[in-house]
Design an enzyme around this catalytic site. Structure first.
Site, PDB file in Angstrom:
ATOM      1  N   GLN A  90       0.822  -1.207   0.000  1.00 44.11           N
ATOM      2  CA  GLN A  90       0.000   0.000   0.000  1.00 44.11           C
ATOM      3  C   GLN A  90       0.861   1.265   0.000  1.00 44.11           C
ATOM      4  O   GLN A  90       0.546   2.261   0.641  1.00 44.11           O
ATOM      5  CB  GLN A  90      -0.933  -0.004   1.224  1.00 44.11           C
ATOM      6  N   SER A  91       1.911   1.234  -0.770  1.00 49.61           N
ATOM      7  CA  SER A  91       2.902   2.304  -0.744  1.00 49.61           C
ATOM      8  C   SER A  91       2.389   3.630  -1.295  1.00 49.61           C
ATOM      9  O   SER A  91       1.907   3.715  -2.427  1.00 49.61           O
ATOM     10  CB  SER A  91       4.118   1.874  -1.563  1.00 49.61           C
ATOM     11  N   ASN A  92       2.534   4.686  -0.488  1.00 49.27           N
ATOM     12  CA  ASN A  92       2.273   6.048  -0.973  1.00 49.27           C
ATOM     13  C   ASN A  92       3.285   6.420  -2.055  1.00 49.27           C
ATOM     14  O   ASN A  92       2.951   7.060  -3.046  1.00 49.27           O
ATOM     15  CB  ASN A  92       2.379   7.059   0.180  1.00 49.27           C
TER      16      ASN A  92
END
Length: 359
Positions: free
Chosen positions: A84-86
């Site tokens: 879920q990397s920004n």
């Protein structure tokens, strides 16, 4: 003797950048939260409102990194981070804006489903080439392991006739095709913006800037900015993943590289790097009751939404430091909101359960 802001900005302007964010991002005093906590004067710098996608600190870095991609005539960018990397979502958004195809190597904990929610949903909407790999629960994959994966993907892309640009998580460490610490340089500029806002808003000087620190580039840039532009401001990094010992070494490496790239001659020392690792909880991106409750506290008190992976843990750290007497009542503490709100939604069931007592 600190540098003048304009002198530092002129050095930063030697590095090309594209225009993809709103500047300056808002700064204001958190009057109600400061009163509620009975501690120092708390201000917030809203880098969750940078404007690219859902905003966040990665957008500042990408202004410089995308410019470097374009200068090197890349048509594909390959990067990596957690599921879920920004960083990955922001990189995909910035790349697509300039006609560059994003390939995202997303490391997923073995017990997490790879559902199209939060940042993954946004990655899908951006039509990124998403490649899911396994990672241990609560752990961030180390750079050396991930860069091996990126190198392999880079060779594949080159064989197809493309020009790939490999960039490490967070645009922080100088690895892959990024030859300068561009992510950190962006936050030297970010610190200059922060100081300028405080000074113009009443001649106020920050005593501390506190933020969630994950890959090191943001903290390194803030440290260089604080050393260059103030006489005593301290940067406090609340680690969301790694123990402070080895992570502090990474921040020092990036900060020294940024200092050298800008020619400031600051001689960054170990004492300039402050990292707290007491607030990691059960591990990176693991949401617990304290995270859920601090999100509620700040939303109810100030109408500001924190994310469960980064900024909530940084706020837990700030509140605990206030309770333990780390700050003086007259201190002016800036909380840097680094974004990440899409992570609320993949974690909605846990947050709902903690806050309502319902399974």
């Amino acid at each position: 003797m600190p540098y003048r802001i304009q002198d530092v900005l002129e050095r930063i302007d030697r590095f090309p950048r594209v225009d993809i964010i709103h500047r300056p991002t808002p700064m204001r005093k958190l009057v109600r939260l400061s009163a509620r906590l009975g501690g120092p004067e708390i201000y917030i710098k809203r880098d969750d409102l940078t404007g690219l996608a859902f905003g966040g600190n990665k957008s500042r870095k990408l202004e410089f990194i995308v410019a470097d991609m374009l200068e090197k005539k890349a048509d594909v960018v390959i990067t990596w981070a957690s599921l879920q990397s920004n960083w990955c979502m922001q990189t995909a958004a910035a790349a697509r804006t300039f006609g560059i195809k994003p390939i995202l190597m997303l490391f997923k904990p073995a017990d997490h489903p790879a559902t199209a929610d939060g940042n993954v949903l946004l990655d899908v909407i951006l039509d990124a080439d998403i490649r899911i790999l396994e990672a241990e629960k609560g752990q961030i994959v180390k750079s050396a392991q991930a860069m091996d994966v990126l190198d392999e993907a880079g060779r594949e892309v080159k064989a197809q006739g493309h020009r790939p640009y490999l960039v490490p998580v967070g645009g922080s460490l100088v690895r892959g095709d990024m030859e300068k610490p561009l992510g950190a340089i962006s936050y030297v500029a970010g610190f200059a913006e922060l100081v300028e806002e405080m000074r113009s808003g009443g001649g106020i000087e920050p005593d501390y800037v506190l933020h969630a620190t994950g890959s090191g580039g943001t903290q390194a840039g803030l440290v260089v900015g604080a050393r260059a532009l103030t006489s005593s401001c301290r940067i406090l990094g609340i680690s969301v993943s790694d123990p402070k010992g080895p992570f502090s070494d990474d921040v020092s490496e990036i900060a020294r590289a940024a200092d050298e790239a800008l020619g400031l001659g600051l001689e960054i020392m170990p004492g300039d790097i402050t990292v707290f690792d007491e607030y990691i909880g059960e591990g990176y991106a693991v949401v617990d009751r304290d995270v859920a409750e601090v999100i509620r506290l700040v939303f109810q008190t100030e109408g500001i939404v924190l994310d469960p992976v980064y900024t909530a843990k940084a706020m837990i750290g700030l509140i605990d430091l206030i309770k333990t007497g780390f700050f003086k009542p007259t201190d002016k503490v800036v909380f840097l909101h680094t974004g990440g709100t899409p992570a609320l939604f993949p974690n909605r069931e846990k947050i709902f359960s903690f806050l309502t007592g319902k399974d």
